[in-house]
Motif scaffolding. Structure first.
Motif, mmCIF file in Angstrom:
data_model
loop_
_atom_site.group_PDB
_atom_site.id
_atom_site.type_symbol
_atom_site.label_atom_id
_atom_site.label_comp_id
_atom_site.label_asym_id
_atom_site.label_seq_id
_atom_site.Cartn_x
_atom_site.Cartn_y
_atom_site.Cartn_z
ATOM 1 N N PRO A 47 -23.476 -20.498 32.038
ATOM 2 C CA PRO A 47 -23.296 -21.425 33.054
ATOM 3 C C PRO A 47 -22.238 -20.602 34.043
ATOM 4 N N ALA A 48 -20.969 -20.348 33.491
ATOM 5 C CA ALA A 48 -19.868 -19.859 34.270
ATOM 6 C C ALA A 48 -20.307 -18.400 34.556
ATOM 7 N N ALA A 49 -20.915 -17.604 33.900
ATOM 8 C CA ALA A 49 -21.323 -16.276 34.385
ATOM 9 C C ALA A 49 -22.232 -16.342 35.498
ATOM 10 N N ALA A 50 -23.405 -17.319 35.500
ATOM 11 C CA ALA A 50 -24.292 -17.428 36.497
ATOM 12 C C ALA A 50 -23.495 -18.043 38.085
ATOM 13 N N THR A 51 -22.498 -18.779 37.780
ATOM 14 C CA THR A 51 -21.814 -19.274 38.962
ATOM 15 C C THR A 51 -20.768 -18.027 39.449
ATOM 16 N N LEU A 52 -20.290 -17.226 38.378
ATOM 17 C CA LEU A 52 -19.516 -15.989 38.934
ATOM 18 C C LEU A 52 -20.224 -15.256 39.749
ATOM 19 N N ARG A 53 -21.556 -14.832 39.213
ATOM 20 C CA ARG A 53 -22.485 -13.856 39.864
ATOM 21 C C ARG A 53 -22.700 -14.412 41.336
ATOM 22 N N GLN A 54 -23.136 -16.077 41.546
ATOM 23 C CA GLN A 54 -23.404 -16.405 42.764
ATOM 24 C C GLN A 54 -22.327 -16.187 43.659
ATOM 25 N N GLU A 55 -20.929 -16.556 43.142
ATOM 26 C CA GLU A 55 -19.820 -16.443 44.079
ATOM 27 C C GLU A 55 -19.501 -15.001 44.541
ATOM 28 N N LEU A 56 -19.631 -13.851 43.594
ATOM 29 C CA LEU A 56 -19.483 -12.614 43.850
ATOM 30 C C LEU A 56 -20.366 -11.918 44.785
ATOM 31 N N LEU A 57 -21.778 -12.132 44.783
ATOM 32 C CA LEU A 57 -22.736 -11.548 45.494
ATOM 33 C C LEU A 57 -22.713 -11.924 46.881
ATOM 34 N N HIS A 58 -22.441 -13.814 46.968
ATOM 35 C CA HIS A 58 -22.679 -14.344 48.398
ATOM 36 C C HIS A 58 -21.521 -14.444 48.931
ATOM 37 N N ARG A 59 -20.765 -13.523 49.024
ATOM 38 C CA ARG A 59 -19.292 -13.790 49.629
ATOM 39 C C ARG A 59 -19.611 -13.883 51.301
ATOM 40 N N THR A 60 -20.871 -13.506 51.643
ATOM 41 C CA THR A 60 -21.145 -13.432 53.183
ATOM 42 C C THR A 60 -22.049 -14.389 53.581
ATOM 43 N N ALA A 61 -22.643 -14.612 54.610
ATOM 44 C CA ALA A 61 -23.645 -15.324 55.200
ATOM 45 C C ALA A 61 -25.018 -14.785 54.603
ATOM 46 N N PRO A 62 -26.066 -15.428 54.102
ATOM 47 C CA PRO A 62 -27.157 -14.597 53.653
ATOM 48 C C PRO A 62 -28.000 -14.214 54.595
ATOM 49 N N VAL A 63 -28.415 -12.932 54.335
ATOM 50 C CA VAL A 63 -29.222 -12.274 55.520
ATOM 51 C C VAL A 63 -30.490 -12.948 55.646
ATOM 52 N N GLU A 64 -31.291 -12.457 56.811
ATOM 53 C CA GLU A 64 -32.643 -13.131 57.003
ATOM 54 C C GLU A 64 -33.566 -12.920 56.187
ATOM 55 N N ARG A 65 -34.375 -13.743 55.551
ATOM 56 C CA ARG A 65 -35.230 -13.450 54.334
ATOM 57 C C ARG A 65 -36.768 -13.049 54.950
ATOM 58 N N ALA A 66 -37.347 -12.095 54.101
ATOM 59 C CA ALA A 66 -38.703 -11.767 54.699
ATOM 60 C C ALA A 66 -39.665 -12.576 53.621
ATOM 61 N N ALA A 67 -39.280 -13.537 52.822
ATOM 62 C CA ALA A 67 -40.077 -14.500 52.365
ATOM 63 C C ALA A 67 -39.536 -15.812 52.007
ATOM 64 N N PRO A 68 -40.194 -16.925 51.728
ATOM 65 C CA PRO A 68 -39.694 -18.221 51.389
ATOM 66 C C PRO A 68 -38.621 -18.157 50.270
ATOM 67 N N GLU A 69 -37.575 -19.189 50.338
ATOM 68 C CA GLU A 69 -36.740 -19.195 49.382
ATOM 69 C C GLU A 69 -37.317 -19.407 48.030
ATOM 70 N N GLY A 70 -36.936 -18.843 47.018
ATOM 71 C CA GLY A 70 -37.711 -18.896 45.629
ATOM 72 C C GLY A 70 -39.060 -18.282 45.437
ATOM 73 N N THR A 71 -39.507 -17.403 46.053
ATOM 74 C CA THR A 71 -40.755 -16.853 46.043
ATOM 75 C C THR A 71 -40.818 -16.078 45.064
ATOM 76 N N THR A 72 -41.865 -16.216 43.866
ATOM 77 C CA THR A 72 -41.944 -15.208 42.880
ATOM 78 C C THR A 72 -42.920 -14.149 43.243
ATOM 79 N N VAL A 73 -42.351 -12.776 43.400
ATOM 80 C CA VAL A 73 -42.907 -11.748 43.732
ATOM 81 C C VAL A 73 -43.943 -11.112 42.635
ATOM 82 N N ALA A 74 -43.493 -11.132 41.319
ATOM 83 C CA ALA A 74 -44.215 -10.703 40.350
ATOM 84 C C ALA A 74 -43.784 -11.384 39.017
ATOM 85 N N GLN A 75 -44.724 -11.456 38.073
ATOM 86 C CA GLN A 75 -44.460 -11.980 36.903
ATOM 87 C C GLN A 75 -45.356 -11.375 35.817
#
Length: 476
Positions: A120-148
């Motif tokens: 859980p701490a690793a996931a939180t750290l990744r979220q904090e480091l990568l989203h240091r700025t406002a999110p950019v405009e998305r080309a697809a709805p949030e949480g969209t599965t592209v491939a599985q």
């Protein structure tokens, strides 16, 4: 970590410990093995006691070492990726290994590594480091599965030939073990019976049996490697990023920021292409490419049907047209150059073997077999020419080349920072050039070989207007 690091050190020193156990002098091999085991455990414990890290608003710092203290500091604005991996022991203990990449994609230094943090701490750290700025405009709805991953895709595993590397490692390890311990392979009953059975057969039959066994073994191991590497594979677009998760025993999680994405690559190795399959990889900054791509790098889709690879590439770059659009050919001079190179190679090999047969009394069979290089070279030359192509679709530059591995690069013109126009001696005679687009993403250079000179300059000028202007001589 007090459980993980000692085990990792023991595994790392396992070949040495086995060697000491078997070849220890004066019957003291067991004692020295225990001493080595204790040193490995102590090394693992020291890594925990001497490692600290700090996260500030501007930097990530890691300090480690006892006798040789080392501190690594990375500015947060230089962070390009944060990857999470967890081997089976770490998964049991709820830990993850965090690798913070800074864009040095194919170097030995992967950036800052924290091994290991609570998941859980690793996931939180990744979220904090990568989203240091406002999110950019998305080309697809949030949480969209592209491939599985589909279980039916495992059928492409044998065509990746990844099992060959496994066989090489196993054979090399066994050979080294037999050599160090002075064991005779013929002392093992099963191996002795197999060798005796092969020795009693005619040579062609024995070679055929060995070949069939090797092919089956490579296919099985390759399929197994596919399952271990890509089971539970998912590609999800969420919050301005692409998340790739995969792995059966060792889980891996890679995050790609959409704003750093510069395109996609569809790769089709020859055997995989014959089976109708392909891979898809991201052209982006901060992730490993080449041989490192499948080990937590830029893979967007494992070996899968070609139509699926095209669909995923189209969704990732936001435009499906570059994945299927017809490409412009390179003309008859590029066609002739492919055949000239293939036949020149075949002629040189055959000529050398003929001279050895004539002057050194070599058998005639080698140069007679080498004559097969001419039709094989013709087939390869034709395939290489048919795979050559390029097109400029708006702001998207598309190159395709290769035969043993056919690659289609779909690169955004906005990511091109320079051009290299290369002409060999023979290319100058044919009026052809190789045009290379340089970029900070992916392989950092993407080449379109054997283009007519005028067409190459026009393509570069249209793709990035103004970049070549200082170097062009315009005719009045």
């Amino acid at each position: 970590m007090l459980a993980v690091h000692p085990v990792q050190e023991i595994v790392r020193f396992l070949p040495v410990l086995i060697g000491v156990l078997f070849i220890g002098s004066n019957g003291q091999g067991h004692i020295w093995t225990l001493v080595g085991l204790g040193l490995a455990v102590a090394g693992g414990l020291l890594r925990w006691f001497t490692t600290t890290y700090q996260l500030t608003p501007t930097h990530v710092r890691v300090r480690r070492g006892l006798l040789r203290r080392r501190e690594l500091s990375v500015p947060r604005d230089r962070i390009r990726s944060v990857d999470l991996t967890a081997h089976p022991l770490q998964r049991v203990l709820g830990l993850s290994r965090v690798v913070i990449g800074t864009g040095r994609s194919d170097r030995h230094d992967e950036g800052v590594t924290l091994d290991a943090l609570a998941t859980p701490a690793a996931a939180t750290l990744r979220q904090e480091l990568l989203h240091r700025t406002a999110p950019v405009e998305r080309a697809a709805p949030e949480g969209t599965t592209v491939a599985q991953l589909s279980p039916s895709w495992v059928r492409f595993g044998p065509f990746t030939l990844s099992g060959i590397a496994t066989i090489g490692v196993v054979v090399g390890s066994l050979a080294n073990l037999f050599n160090e311990t002075r064991l005779d392979p013929e002392e093992f009953g099963l191996l002795r019976s197999v060798i005796g059975q092969l020795a009693s057969l005619p040579v062609p039959v024995a070679v055929g049996e060995i070949t069939v066994f090797a092919v089956v073994l490579v296919a099985v191991l390759s399929a197994l490697a596919y399952i271990l590497a890509f089971w539970n594979f998912r590609l999800v677009r969420v919050d301005g990023t692409l998340h790739v998760t995969r792995g059966l025993l060792t889980s891996r999680s890679t995050t790609i920021e959409v704003r750093r994405l510069r395109g996609a690559e569809i790769s089709e190795p020859l055997l995989l292409r014959a089976a109708g399959g392909a891979r898809c990889m991201a052209i982006t900054t901060g992730l490993r490419v080449g041989r490192g791509a499948e080990h937590g790098g830029s893979v967007l889709l494992p070996p899968a049907p070609l139509a699926e690879a095209r669909r995923v590439a189209g969704e990732v770059i936001g435009d499906a047209d570059p994945t299927v659009h017809e490409l412009a050919g390179h003309g008859p001079r590029a066609h002739r150059r492919r055949y000239t190179r293939a036949f020149a190679f075949a002629a040189i090999v055959t000529g050398v073997l003929v001279l050895l047969w004539w002057l050194a009394r070599w058998p005639a069979l080698p140069w007679q077999i080498s004559l097969a290089l001419f039709p094989a070279g013709a087939l390869l030359a034709e395939d290489r020419y048919r795979n050559l192509g390029h097109v400029l679709l708006g702001r998207r530059l598309v190159f395709r080349n290769g035969s043993l591995v056919r690659r289609r690069y779909m690169l955004s013109s906005d990511g091109v920072i320079g051009w290299v126009v290369h002409r060999s001696f023979f290319q100058r005679r044919a009026g052809l050039v190789s045009l290379t687009a340089t970029t900070a993403a992916g392989r950092q250079h993407y080449t379109c070989p054997d283009l007519p000179t005028a067409e190459a300059i026009a393509l570069a000028h249209d793709a990035v207007p103004g970049l070549l202007d200082p170097f062009l001589v315009r005719r009045e």
